[in-house]
Scaffold this motif. Sequence first.
Motif, PDB file in Angstrom:
ATOM      1  N   MET A 181     -57.790 -79.094 -21.472  1.00  0.00           N
ATOM      2  CA  MET A 181     -58.993 -79.461 -20.700  1.00  0.00           C
ATOM      3  C   MET A 181     -59.853 -80.325 -21.474  1.00  0.00           C
ATOM      4  SD  MET A 181     -59.437 -76.721 -18.595  1.00  0.00           S
ATOM      5  CE  MET A 181     -59.207 -75.366 -18.113  1.00  0.00           C
ATOM      6  N   MET A 182     -60.921 -80.681 -21.155  1.00  0.00           N
ATOM      7  CA  MET A 182     -61.866 -82.154 -21.595  1.00  0.00           C
ATOM      8  C   MET A 182     -62.482 -81.747 -22.993  1.00  0.00           C
ATOM      9  SD  MET A 182     -63.757 -83.298 -17.853  1.00  0.00           S
ATOM     10  CE  MET A 182     -65.633 -83.146 -19.575  1.00  0.00           C
ATOM     11  N   PRO A 183     -62.529 -82.295 -24.136  1.00  0.00           N
ATOM     12  CA  PRO A 183     -63.500 -81.337 -25.010  1.00  0.00           C
ATOM     13  C   PRO A 183     -64.584 -80.362 -25.374  1.00  0.00           C
ATOM     14  CG  PRO A 183     -62.909 -84.328 -25.348  1.00  0.00           C
ATOM     15  CD  PRO A 183     -62.632 -83.332 -23.893  1.00  0.00           C
ATOM     16  N   LEU A 184     -65.349 -81.205 -24.132  1.00  0.00           N
ATOM     17  CA  LEU A 184     -66.828 -80.431 -23.843  1.00  0.00           C
ATOM     18  C   LEU A 184     -66.015 -78.770 -23.701  1.00  0.00           C
ATOM     19  CD1 LEU A 184     -69.642 -80.323 -23.029  1.00  0.00           C
ATOM     20  CD2 LEU A 184     -68.104 -80.665 -20.487  1.00  0.00           C
ATOM     21  N   ILE A 185     -64.960 -78.814 -22.613  1.00  0.00           N
ATOM     22  CA  ILE A 185     -64.393 -77.404 -22.168  1.00  0.00           C
ATOM     23  C   ILE A 185     -63.484 -76.848 -23.160  1.00  0.00           C
ATOM     24  CG2 ILE A 185     -62.958 -75.827 -20.481  1.00  0.00           C
ATOM     25  CD1 ILE A 185     -65.677 -77.309 -19.121  1.00  0.00           C
ATOM     26  N   ASN A 186     -62.943 -77.330 -24.093  1.00  0.00           N
ATOM     27  CA  ASN A 186     -62.899 -77.128 -25.191  1.00  0.00           C
ATOM     28  C   ASN A 186     -63.723 -76.202 -26.318  1.00  0.00           C
ATOM     29  OD1 ASN A 186     -60.208 -76.987 -24.558  1.00  0.00           O
ATOM     30  ND2 ASN A 186     -59.898 -79.076 -24.695  1.00  0.00           N
ATOM     31  N   ARG A 187     -64.381 -76.767 -26.654  1.00  0.00           N
ATOM     32  CA  ARG A 187     -65.384 -76.746 -28.243  1.00  0.00           C
ATOM     33  C   ARG A 187     -66.170 -75.281 -26.519  1.00  0.00           C
ATOM     34  NH1 ARG A 187     -69.050 -80.848 -31.186  1.00  0.00           N
ATOM     35  NH2 ARG A 187     -67.423 -81.756 -31.344  1.00  0.00           N
ATOM     36  N   ASN A 238     -78.735 -67.791 -25.865  1.00  0.00           N
ATOM     37  CA  ASN A 238     -77.570 -68.730 -25.136  1.00  0.00           C
ATOM     38  C   ASN A 238     -76.930 -69.280 -26.025  1.00  0.00           C
ATOM     39  OD1 ASN A 238     -78.305 -71.427 -25.900  1.00  0.00           O
ATOM     40  ND2 ASN A 238     -80.352 -71.448 -24.704  1.00  0.00           N
ATOM     41  N   MET A 239     -75.744 -70.062 -25.647  1.00  0.00           N
ATOM     42  CA  MET A 239     -74.538 -70.275 -26.839  1.00  0.00           C
ATOM     43  C   MET A 239     -75.045 -71.611 -27.155  1.00  0.00           C
ATOM     44  SD  MET A 239     -72.516 -67.696 -25.225  1.00  0.00           S
ATOM     45  CE  MET A 239     -71.408 -67.767 -27.029  1.00  0.00           C
ATOM     46  N   LEU A 240     -75.841 -72.191 -26.842  1.00  0.00           N
ATOM     47  CA  LEU A 240     -76.309 -73.216 -27.370  1.00  0.00           C
ATOM     48  C   LEU A 240     -76.542 -73.675 -28.688  1.00  0.00           C
ATOM     49  CD1 LEU A 240     -75.921 -76.522 -27.830  1.00  0.00           C
ATOM     50  CD2 LEU A 240     -78.460 -76.380 -26.390  1.00  0.00           C
ATOM     51  N   GLU A 266     -69.880 -86.311 -25.575  1.00  0.00           N
ATOM     52  CA  GLU A 266     -70.361 -85.726 -24.473  1.00  0.00           C
ATOM     53  C   GLU A 266     -72.008 -84.720 -24.675  1.00  0.00           C
ATOM     54  OE1 GLU A 266     -66.611 -84.529 -23.801  1.00  0.00           O
ATOM     55  OE2 GLU A 266     -66.326 -84.533 -21.826  1.00  0.00           O
ATOM     56  N   PHE A 267     -73.099 -85.363 -25.393  1.00  0.00           N
ATOM     57  CA  PHE A 267     -73.910 -84.816 -25.789  1.00  0.00           C
ATOM     58  C   PHE A 267     -74.736 -83.978 -25.076  1.00  0.00           C
ATOM     59  CE2 PHE A 267     -72.270 -86.886 -30.032  1.00  0.00           C
ATOM     60  CZ  PHE A 267     -71.697 -85.855 -30.945  1.00  0.00           C
ATOM     61  N   GLU A 268     -75.176 -84.591 -24.684  1.00  0.00           N
ATOM     62  CA  GLU A 268     -76.163 -84.125 -23.397  1.00  0.00           C
ATOM     63  C   GLU A 268     -75.509 -83.143 -22.330  1.00  0.00           C
ATOM     64  OE1 GLU A 268     -79.072 -87.080 -20.535  1.00  0.00           O
ATOM     65  OE2 GLU A 268     -78.133 -88.675 -22.493  1.00  0.00           O
ATOM     66  N   GLU A 269     -74.075 -83.204 -22.016  1.00  0.00           N
ATOM     67  CA  GLU A 269     -74.146 -82.613 -21.475  1.00  0.00           C
ATOM     68  C   GLU A 269     -73.459 -80.909 -21.865  1.00  0.00           C
ATOM     69  OE1 GLU A 269     -70.188 -83.952 -19.040  1.00  0.00           O
ATOM     70  OE2 GLU A 269     -70.589 -82.715 -17.642  1.00  0.00           O
ATOM     71  N   TRP A 270     -73.529 -81.284 -23.168  1.00  0.00           N
ATOM     72  CA  TRP A 270     -72.385 -80.352 -23.616  1.00  0.00           C
ATOM     73  C   TRP A 270     -74.259 -79.226 -24.071  1.00  0.00           C
ATOM     74  CZ3 TRP A 270     -70.235 -77.422 -26.281  1.00  0.00           C
ATOM     75  CH2 TRP A 270     -70.003 -76.368 -27.171  1.00  0.00           C
ATOM     76  N   ASP A 271     -74.873 -80.060 -24.608  1.00  0.00           N
ATOM     77  CA  ASP A 271     -76.452 -78.451 -24.424  1.00  0.00           C
ATOM     78  C   ASP A 271     -76.350 -78.575 -23.363  1.00  0.00           C
ATOM     79  OD1 ASP A 271     -76.837 -79.809 -26.924  1.00  0.00           O
ATOM     80  OD2 ASP A 271     -78.255 -80.899 -26.889  1.00  0.00           O
ATOM     81  N   LEU A 272     -76.812 -79.360 -22.151  1.00  0.00           N
ATOM     82  CA  LEU A 272     -76.602 -78.296 -20.511  1.00  0.00           C
ATOM     83  C   LEU A 272     -75.728 -77.544 -20.340  1.00  0.00           C
ATOM     84  CD1 LEU A 272     -77.323 -81.550 -18.357  1.00  0.00           C
ATOM     85  CD2 LEU A 272     -78.623 -79.245 -18.428  1.00  0.00           C
ATOM     86  N   LEU A 273     -74.824 -77.460 -20.776  1.00  0.00           N
ATOM     87  CA  LEU A 273     -73.370 -76.953 -20.387  1.00  0.00           C
ATOM     88  C   LEU A 273     -73.760 -74.814 -21.268  1.00  0.00           C
ATOM     89  CD1 LEU A 273     -70.817 -76.216 -18.471  1.00  0.00           C
ATOM     90  CD2 LEU A 273     -70.091 -76.985 -20.200  1.00  0.00           C
ATOM     91  N   GLN A 274     -73.715 -75.824 -22.296  1.00  0.00           N
ATOM     92  CA  GLN A 274     -73.781 -74.285 -23.279  1.00  0.00           C
ATOM     93  C   GLN A 274     -75.052 -73.345 -23.123  1.00  0.00           C
ATOM     94  OE1 GLN A 274     -70.330 -74.410 -23.895  1.00  0.00           O
ATOM     95  NE2 GLN A 274     -71.181 -73.462 -25.404  1.00  0.00           N
ATOM     96  N   SER A 275     -76.668 -74.419 -22.462  1.00  0.00           N
ATOM     97  CA  SER A 275     -77.059 -73.442 -22.936  1.00  0.00           C
ATOM     98  C   SER A 275     -77.768 -72.615 -21.176  1.00  0.00           C
ATOM     99  CB  SER A 275     -78.429 -74.638 -21.926  1.00  0.00           C
ATOM    100  OG  SER A 275     -79.031 -75.172 -21.596  1.00  0.00           O
ATOM    101  N   HIS A 276     -76.591 -72.893 -20.371  1.00  0.00           N
ATOM    102  CA  HIS A 276     -76.252 -72.119 -19.391  1.00  0.00           C
ATOM    103  C   HIS A 276     -75.307 -70.678 -19.365  1.00  0.00           C
ATOM    104  CE1 HIS A 276     -78.243 -75.275 -17.312  1.00  0.00           C
ATOM    105  NE2 HIS A 276     -77.963 -74.515 -16.315  1.00  0.00           N
ATOM    106  N   TYR A 277     -74.589 -70.377 -20.649  1.00  0.00           N
ATOM    107  CA  TYR A 277     -74.656 -69.339 -20.952  1.00  0.00           C
ATOM    108  C   TYR A 277     -74.980 -68.858 -22.509  1.00  0.00           C
ATOM    109  CZ  TYR A 277     -70.267 -71.050 -17.689  1.00  0.00           C
ATOM    110  OH  TYR A 277     -69.849 -71.077 -17.211  1.00  0.00           O
TER     111      TYR A 277
END
Length: 317
Positions: free
Chosen positions: A45-51, A265-267, A290-301
Amino acid sequence: FPKTIQDEATRKTAGDACFSKISSAELGYFTDGYSKFFTKNKRKMMPLINRGTWTRVFSVRTLVNNFLSKFPTDKIQIVSLGAGFDCNFFYYQENVLEFNERDLHYFEVDFEDITAQKIDIIKQHSELEELIFKDAEPSYEEGMIQTERYTLLSCDIRQVDDLEDKLVQVGLDKTIPTLVLTECVLCYMNSEDSSQIIAKIAEMFADVAIVNFEMINPNDPFGTTMVENLEARGCQLLGLKDVPDESAQVARMVDNGFQNGYCENMLRIHNSKLDETERSRIERIEMFDEFEEWDLLQSHYCICVGSKFSDSSELGF
Ligand code: SAM
């Protein structure tokens, strides 16, 4: 409840959870030696998903540890609803002394076919059997596993009276401190069903908390894309319509019998609630930009905790 296309798609998510866990465990984000037994397919998986997977797994494990410490001497129970192929029981049993040596019972519940698959895989791996049966000869009942410490059984958890009956039949004790886990489960059902489940849990036990992990914020562009991707695979996040954000998460707990509810939220959990040493260790595992995408993704959980403990904040977060 007849089997629906939605239910079929929901069952398949049990395998999805495994992919991500295998990928991040293999890179050393966290210890999980057993998810790999539960799927033949492997994907890096991408680093984003692993983290993100680390954040989810480490957060739930932290809350379970906090629960163990909160009741250091009592007999306790953990009940995982929609447990799928989750391997945390094996992890705790092997790696966490406070768990292994405790007088406790761990229950896992999922649909009949997922439970049957989990049992089949356990039967094929003596490492798993040893963690469940210890020195005793492995023994299997029809469609379930039952030992002194561990029970795996099947039930459609939306049938809440059936759920209660089945759990009580296999030894659930309503009088002892209990932690209920719903990880990526409630979002797949409509909010009437998830509310009923929460109300049933609050009603059943005097001393109980529930830890719910799931997606939120489906209505911004990022959320809409995530929802559409799942829908393209036939899987609708039915619950998100009525429980779309953190305050609705808390309201669902409080309106259904929990004295306290809180949600992060997870962020925010990643940035300020988790062990700093562990966080800096995992930040060195992979290149990450992928910091911008990370913030977005994590704030959706999020994780929402409903609690009837006198001070719910003691569970953490
Ligand atoms: N909690 C596990 C984890 O985090 O690895 C599995 C998560 S998986 C995304 C969702 C699980 O919930 C699936 O195994 C599915 O079969 C189960 N599930 C969903 N609705 C359910 C229901 N009504 N009754 C029992 N299990 C259900």
